[in-house]
Design an enzyme around this catalytic site. Structure first.
Site, mmCIF file in Angstrom:
data_model
loop_
_atom_site.group_PDB
_atom_site.id
_atom_site.type_symbol
_atom_site.label_atom_id
_atom_site.label_comp_id
_atom_site.label_asym_id
_atom_site.label_seq_id
_atom_site.Cartn_x
_atom_site.Cartn_y
_atom_site.Cartn_z
ATOM 1 N N GLY A 68 -5.143 4.059 -7.953
ATOM 2 C CA GLY A 68 -5.166 4.587 -9.311
ATOM 3 C C GLY A 68 -4.111 5.634 -9.599
ATOM 4 C CG ASP B 246 -2.070 0.902 1.173
ATOM 5 O OD1 ASP B 246 -2.019 1.864 0.392
ATOM 6 O OD2 ASP B 246 -3.052 0.669 1.889
ATOM 7 C CG ASP C 159 -9.305 3.249 0.479
ATOM 8 O OD1 ASP C 159 -8.568 2.694 -0.364
ATOM 9 O OD2 ASP C 159 -8.891 3.707 1.558
#
Length: 400
Positions: free
Chosen positions: A199, A153, A220
């Site tokens: 993105g 992440d 999210d």
């Protein structure tokens, strides 16, 4: 495109805009995800409070509920497991995870796969220790524990992108993600590699090139119909970057969570993710799952659409006001079709056969009702529930 392939599309009546790619793009991603990964992730229900016991219970419930048998293989710990590094830089889990190797062994003992979470930044989204500067070290640690899936992440790495040009930002993200891919490859352990960059940098254009098997292409998701629909529709135009081994990811499933616990909404959510060839990563409380939710998550005919070996990502091919028509070509030559009602009351609707590339009457099967409809044509009317969907398989071999 070969003459045979062109003639096939002509027979189907599909326009150039509806021709799905043949996945000729060069990719360095490993072959760990020939179909979209299926599993469960801790974040949507537990957040950063997740514990080792929660993960063990989730593995138990995946098996007991029939989800494991249906194909949900990965048990993924999201943010919140990390502790600190020792004097040698080795990352250790926090007190909630006293023995990560034992936990992975427990998950593997259930016939499941074990997943974990980190970040290319110094810190994760929850402020825990990230992998920046320790990529090779962490990859070895993860492999030693028996990790089969890594969600990586972006989080605090974004601070390094501030003030940079878009081109430089993209190059930096690519380098950071490639670095962990190479570290994972060096361990020799097959690991599904999932990028989470929401993105940023048009990740779908280069995710496979840096070794990823899937990449988040949206913001999210939240447990609500509008959020789910936004993420689904944000996949439009990304079809050519999806295929066996590399998938666009509109985020985890909210099926069974408060705000997305209406059966019709759940079926719409599941139908769209299946049509999109999206990873199916559940995020609900498995121990409190209702029978309706379980049936939505485990419907074998809907899962077969998502897991179809052709690997084509579907798309919205037609819309009239609140009614949407989605389609996905399948490996057996049939077409999966979703007729979606985005209003808060039921509607009667028909199929636009021209948009689907169909003509005359064709066999159809309702995948949620699991029954054959016989031959239908463009005059056939469907009752579509509020926020609901009719999901069909159409074509010469659609019926059972």
């Amino acid at each position: 495109m070969r003459k045979r392939q062109r003639s096939m599309f002509r027979r189907l009546g599909l326009s150039c805009l509806l021709i799905w790619p043949l996945f000729a793009m060069a990719a360095t991603a490993n072959n760990a995800a020939p179909t979209p990964p299926m599993g469960w992730n801790s974040w949507n229900h537990f957040g950063a409070k997740v514990t080792a016991d929660d993960v063990r219970h989730a593995a138990d419930e995946l098996v007991a509920s029939g989800m494991a048998a249906a194909g949900y293989r990965y048990v993924i710990i999201d943010d919140g497991w990390q502790g600190s590094r020792d004097a040698n830089g080795v990352l250790h889990p926090n007190a909630k995870f006293p023995d990560m190797k034992a936990l992975a062994d427990y998950v593997h003992g259930k016939g499941l796969k074990f997943g974990i979470y980190s970040s290319p930044g110094e810190h994760t989204c929850g402020g825990f220790t990230g992998s920046y500067g320790h990529e090779a070290q962490d990859a070895k640690t993860f492999a030693g524990w028996g990790v089969d899936y890594l969600k990586y992440d972006l989080c605090s790495f974004r601070t390094r992108l501030k003030g940079k040009s878009l081109a430089d930002q993209t190059a930096m993200m690519q380098a950071a993600y490639r670095k962990m891919h190479e570290a994972l490859e060096a361990t020799g352990r097959p690991v599904v590699y999932a990028l989470c960059s929401y993105g940023w940098g048009r990740v779908w254009e280069w995710g496979a090139e840096v070794g990823a098997n899937l990449w988040r292409s949206t913001i999210d998701i939240e447990p609500g119909y509008q959020s789910m629909m936004f993420n689904a529709q944000a996949q439009q135009g990304l079809e050519r970057w999806a295929g066996p081994g590399h998938w666009n990811d509109p985020d985890m499933l909210e099926i069974g969570n408060q705000g997305m616990d209406n059966p019709d909404m759940e079926r719409t959510h599941m139908s769209l993710w299946a049509l999109l060839a999206a990873p199916l990563i559940a995020g609900n409380d498995l121990a409190a799952m209702s029978g309706d939710t379980r049936s939505v998550l485990t419907n074998p005919e809907v899962l077969a659409v998502d897991q179809d070996s052709r690997g084509a990502q579907g798309r919205r091919v037609w819309q009239e006001g609140p009614v949407q028509l989605w389609a996905k070509p399948l490996a057996d030559g049939t077409l999966a079709v979703g007729l979606v009602n985005t209003l808060d009351h039921p509607l009667d609707a028909t199929l636009d056969f021209k948009a689907l590339g169909l003509a005359g009457a064709v066999p159809a099967r309702d995948l949620w009702q699991r029954r054959d409809l016989g031959l239908i044509d463009a005059t056939h009317t469907f009752d579509v529930p509020a926020f609901g969907v009719v999901l069909l398989k159409m074509g010469k071999s659609a019926t059972h």
